[in-house]
Write a protein that holds these residues in place. Sequence first.
Motif, short mmCIF file in Angstrom:
data_model
loop_
_atom_site.label_atom_id
_atom_site.label_comp_id
_atom_site.label_asym_id
_atom_site.label_seq_id
_atom_site.Cartn_x
_atom_site.Cartn_y
_atom_site.Cartn_z
N ALA A 199 0.82 -1.21 0.03
CA ALA A 199 -0.01 -0.07 0.00
C ALA A 199 0.72 1.25 0.30
O ALA A 199 0.17 2.59 -0.20
CB ALA A 199 -0.88 0.11 1.33
N ASP A 200 2.12 1.18 0.34
CA ASP A 200 3.02 2.22 0.19
C ASP A 200 3.58 2.84 -0.97
O ASP A 200 4.24 3.66 -1.28
CB ASP A 200 4.08 2.12 1.06
CG ASP A 200 5.07 0.95 0.76
OD1 ASP A 200 4.74 0.42 -0.32
OD2 ASP A 200 6.27 0.79 1.42
N ARG A 201 3.22 1.89 -2.16
CA ARG A 201 3.50 2.43 -3.72
C ARG A 201 2.24 2.24 -4.53
O ARG A 201 1.71 1.18 -4.36
CB ARG A 201 4.48 1.18 -4.34
CG ARG A 201 4.99 1.83 -5.36
CD ARG A 201 5.86 0.82 -6.31
NE ARG A 201 5.18 -0.26 -6.67
CZ ARG A 201 4.60 -0.40 -7.88
NH1 ARG A 201 4.58 0.79 -8.71
NH2 ARG A 201 3.78 -1.39 -8.27
N PRO A 202 2.13 3.22 -5.16
CA PRO A 202 0.90 3.28 -6.14
C PRO A 202 1.06 2.22 -7.11
O PRO A 202 1.87 1.56 -7.50
CB PRO A 202 0.95 4.75 -6.76
CG PRO A 202 1.88 5.50 -5.99
CD PRO A 202 2.95 4.45 -5.30
N LEU A 226 -10.80 6.36 -5.42
CA LEU A 226 -10.22 5.08 -6.04
C LEU A 226 -9.15 4.62 -5.12
O LEU A 226 -9.20 3.15 -4.90
CB LEU A 226 -9.82 5.22 -7.35
CG LEU A 226 -10.80 5.71 -8.54
CD1 LEU A 226 -10.39 6.07 -9.72
CD2 LEU A 226 -11.98 4.59 -8.75
N ALA A 227 -8.34 5.42 -4.53
CA ALA A 227 -7.43 4.60 -3.68
C ALA A 227 -7.84 4.06 -2.57
O ALA A 227 -7.74 2.91 -2.10
CB ALA A 227 -6.31 5.92 -3.28
N ALA A 228 -9.16 4.47 -1.87
CA ALA A 228 -9.59 4.20 -0.95
C ALA A 228 -10.31 2.79 -1.04
O ALA A 228 -10.46 1.51 -0.37
CB ALA A 228 -10.71 4.94 -0.21
N ARG A 229 -10.85 2.69 -2.33
CA ARG A 229 -11.52 1.44 -2.86
C ARG A 229 -10.40 0.22 -3.16
O ARG A 229 -10.98 -0.69 -2.82
CB ARG A 229 -12.38 1.54 -4.08
CG ARG A 229 -13.51 2.70 -3.72
CD ARG A 229 -14.34 2.92 -4.98
NE ARG A 229 -15.25 4.14 -4.81
CZ ARG A 229 -15.78 4.70 -5.76
NH1 ARG A 229 -15.51 4.54 -7.01
NH2 ARG A 229 -16.83 5.87 -5.53
N VAL A 230 -9.39 0.60 -3.66
CA VAL A 230 -8.56 -0.37 -4.01
C VAL A 230 -7.51 -0.67 -3.00
O VAL A 230 -7.18 -1.88 -2.97
CB VAL A 230 -7.55 0.17 -5.20
CG1 VAL A 230 -6.44 -0.65 -5.43
CG2 VAL A 230 -8.34 0.44 -6.35
N GLY A 231 -7.18 0.17 -2.09
CA GLY A 231 -6.31 -0.07 -0.84
C GLY A 231 -4.85 0.47 -1.27
O GLY A 231 -3.82 0.55 -0.51
N THR A 232 -4.59 1.27 -2.32
CA THR A 232 -3.54 1.91 -2.94
C THR A 232 -3.78 3.02 -3.80
O THR A 232 -4.73 2.77 -4.68
CB THR A 232 -2.42 0.89 -3.25
OG1 THR A 232 -1.34 1.64 -3.23
CG2 THR A 232 -2.70 0.30 -4.59
N PRO A 233 -2.91 3.94 -4.06
CA PRO A 233 -3.26 4.79 -5.13
C PRO A 233 -2.99 4.35 -6.80
O PRO A 233 -2.28 3.45 -6.80
CB PRO A 233 -2.11 6.14 -4.85
CG PRO A 233 -1.87 5.85 -3.20
CD PRO A 233 -1.89 4.62 -3.10
N LEU A 234 -3.71 5.02 -7.37
CA LEU A 234 -3.78 4.47 -8.61
C LEU A 234 -3.10 5.75 -9.64
O LEU A 234 -3.45 6.81 -9.47
CB LEU A 234 -5.06 4.10 -9.59
CG LEU A 234 -5.71 3.05 -8.81
CD1 LEU A 234 -7.08 2.86 -9.58
CD2 LEU A 234 -4.95 1.66 -8.96
#
Length: 445
Positions: free
Chosen positions: A15-18, A44-52
């Motif tokens: 989760a620390d890398r997009p 989207l980041a919250a839904r995925v668990g990491t940024p896109l």
Amino acid sequence: MTTDGGRGADSPASADRPLRIAMLGCGVVGSEVVRLLGIHTDELAARVGTPLEIAGIAVRDPGRVRGAAVDRELLTTDADALIARNDVDIVIEVVGGIEPARTWLLSALRSGKSVVSANKALLATHGSTLHDAAAAAGVDLYYEAAVAGAIPLLRPLRESLAGDRIRRVLGIVNGTTNYILTRMDETGASFAEALAEAGELGYAEADPSADIDGFDAAAKAAIIAQLAFHTPVTIDDVYREGIGAVTAADIASARELGCTIKALVIAERAGDRPGISLRVHPAMIPRSHPLAGVREAFNAVFVEAEAAGQLMFYGRGAGGAPTASAVLGDVVAVARNRVAGRQGPGESAYAALPILPMGPTVTSYHLQLDVTDKAGVLAAVAGAFARHDVSIRSVRQDGRGDDASLVLVTHPAADAALSATVEDLRVLDGVRAVSGVVRVEGVES
């Protein structure tokens, strides 16, 4: 998490890398995908668990004017180099066509990148090859946007109904043809007039043949059938007729029968025979049928399953925003899988059912014959039907003299029998022309 190109879905992302995305294509749909990724970044980041993040966008012409959301610094003409980058996790393809898209996606999958595509032509032609590559690499291949735009149809077929047995899929999956037939029905316009109006509104391309000749719908039918019946299917397996032969007289006759004409995709199990029937063609359906009320450029698909019964999926089947919505839904799904270090459901082709030819396919028919108004013609026409064991449900005569015509509706009959009947009618003394033949669906026999 490592970032080498060979890392598949079995290695969880941290989760620390997009997760980084390579975009192939940035037209109407691609630009909208970029815009939505930008304005919904946090959600989207919250839904995925990491940024896109977008790593790059491969385009043919970087100088072309695009939306303000597209960062020109991300544009490149080297799609191969973009796909090969070690920091790319997901590839989105909205280019269309067979090549070079096929080569690009195989390269992406084989290098451990998950793929989201909206390319119906490619998936309907080489879907099995792409699925095999995804399975071998342990990554995802998702393509909800390839059929019916924003309507969530493919994932329910692949996942939600995986425990059921689908009997039939019946639907309207091309907005251009549905718009044309809607205008012909509602205004009395000719086919040419309705097509011209569709072009002015942007529903029809400058070359509308893919839509009006049924190629677009046939590609979608192949994709639907693959998932619904767990069977390898290509576009070449789909019987296809376009809507160019539908006349204002056909529309008017349908109205008199309490029907309307729609361009349908029909994929179904063949009753007591092992195999599936796949066809795309215009058909009369009762105005009481839910699909009859699907107007203009909207799409709708009926799914009939043994346990679930009848399900209907309805919505906008094309356009930048609806299609981008489906693309992003797939992106979230594959991104979640990568974060979790797993692979989502892939192709299931265990059934390998035979694809049946059109000849034995049974349906009803509406025929309009231009006839000579004299004694014995009706008996001769009835004889032609009887010779091929096609039963007539109803018959009426319209007009007199040189304007006389017979309008007949048959009971369900095999396509081959009806075709043979029509050939006999064309050379029958007293029949000047077979001016219209339209299939009839959804009417009780």
